[in-house]
Design a protein around this motif. Structure first.
Motif, PDB file in Angstrom:
ATOM      1  N   TYR A  75       0.847  -1.182   0.000  1.00 23.82           N
ATOM      2  CA  TYR A  75       0.000   0.000   0.000  1.00 23.82           C
ATOM      3  C   TYR A  75       0.885   1.236   0.000  1.00 23.82           C
ATOM      4  O   TYR A  75       2.083   1.157   0.258  1.00 23.82           O
ATOM      5  N   VAL A  76       0.276   2.381  -0.246  1.00 22.49           N
ATOM      6  CA  VAL A  76       1.010   3.635  -0.320  1.00 22.49           C
ATOM      7  C   VAL A  76       0.436   4.608   0.700  1.00 22.49           C
ATOM      8  O   VAL A  76      -0.777   4.817   0.760  1.00 22.49           O
ATOM      9  N   SER A  77       1.324   5.197   1.509  1.00 28.25           N
ATOM     10  CA  SER A  77       0.893   6.163   2.515  1.00 28.25           C
ATOM     11  C   SER A  77       0.464   7.464   1.832  1.00 28.25           C
ATOM     12  O   SER A  77       0.720   7.679   0.646  1.00 28.25           O
ATOM     13  N   LEU A  78      -0.157   8.320   2.596  1.00 30.95           N
ATOM     14  CA  LEU A  78      -0.601   9.615   2.079  1.00 30.95           C
ATOM     15  C   LEU A  78       0.548  10.383   1.442  1.00 30.95           C
ATOM     16  O   LEU A  78       0.366  11.093   0.466  1.00 30.95           O
TER      17      LEU A  78
ATOM     18  N   GLU B 109       5.659   3.506   0.006  1.00 35.88           N
ATOM     19  CA  GLU B 109       5.087   2.165  -0.076  1.00 35.88           C
ATOM     20  C   GLU B 109       5.439   1.369   1.178  1.00 35.88           C
ATOM     21  O   GLU B 109       6.557   1.435   1.681  1.00 35.88           O
TER      22      GLU B 109
ATOM     23  N   LEU C 287      -4.124   0.900   8.456  1.00 33.51           N
ATOM     24  CA  LEU C 287      -4.022   1.037   7.003  1.00 33.51           C
ATOM     25  C   LEU C 287      -4.875   2.207   6.519  1.00 33.51           C
ATOM     26  O   LEU C 287      -4.422   3.035   5.730  1.00 33.51           O
ATOM     27  N   TYR C 288      -6.094   2.278   6.990  1.00 34.55           N
ATOM     28  CA  TYR C 288      -6.977   3.387   6.620  1.00 34.55           C
ATOM     29  C   TYR C 288      -6.324   4.731   6.956  1.00 34.55           C
ATOM     30  O   TYR C 288      -6.284   5.643   6.132  1.00 34.55           O
TER      31      TYR C 288
ATOM     32  N   GLU D 105      -3.196   5.624   4.758  1.00 36.56           N
ATOM     33  CA  GLU D 105      -3.519   6.025   3.385  1.00 36.56           C
ATOM     34  C   GLU D 105      -4.186   7.397   3.313  1.00 36.56           C
ATOM     35  O   GLU D 105      -4.128   8.043   2.274  1.00 36.56           O
ATOM     36  N   ASN D 106      -4.810   7.824   4.403  1.00 32.70           N
ATOM     37  CA  ASN D 106      -5.645   9.026   4.337  1.00 32.70           C
ATOM     38  C   ASN D 106      -5.240  10.183   5.244  1.00 32.70           C
ATOM     39  O   ASN D 106      -5.799  11.277   5.116  1.00 32.70           O
TER      40      ASN D 106
END
Length: 139
Positions: free
Chosen positions: A14-17, A21, A58-59, A62-63
């Motif tokens: 996944y990729v952070s804000l 990665e 994770l949420y 990412e946000n």
């Protein structure tokens, strides 16, 4: 993204804000050039709850800003250290509130915010499942 479909056995990047990665299954997530969070403390939670907490991280990764995510990691770990429980519980929140006193209320509020987000995401293992939606308001 379907959070419900994630599992600890998935090999997922996944990729952070901030565009960094990280692997969902690893304990260390690099969120930006200055902030890496270590989620190894999640091993101390019961298994289903630990996976739900990881999905909630994770949420946030990412946000939200890396510093905000780091604050959650620090305060959830603090909850674990103080409460000595492997889940979120009434007694755990009471122990944290008594231990930290008035000066620690922002720490408790951070954990409460995290648990509320778990509920909003539809993840199991939240306090509301056991004690009702108004429980968190008492802390």
């Amino acid at each position: 993204m379907e959070l419900q479909q994630l599992d600890q056995n998935d090999e997922s990047l996944y990729v952070s804000l901030r565009g960094f990665e990280f692997d969902f299954n690893q304990d260390k997530w690099v969120l930006n050039r200055n902030i890496t969070i270590n989620l190894s403390f999640l091993e101390r939670f019961n298994r289903p709850l630990a996976v739900d907490i990881r999905k909630t991280f994770l949420y946030f990764a990412e946000n939200y800003s890396p510093k905000y995510v780091q604050s959650f990691a620090e305060n959830i770990k603090k909850y674990m250290d103080i409460s000595e429980f492997d889940e979120f519980s009434v007694l755990g929140f009471q122990k944290m509130k008594l231990f930290l006193s008035k000066a620690g209320e922002p720490n408790l509020a951070t954990v409460r915010t995290f648990v509320r987000q778990m509920q909003y995401l539809g993840l199991s293992g939240t306090i509301d499942d056991w004690y009702g939606p108004s429980f968190l308001d008492s802390f």
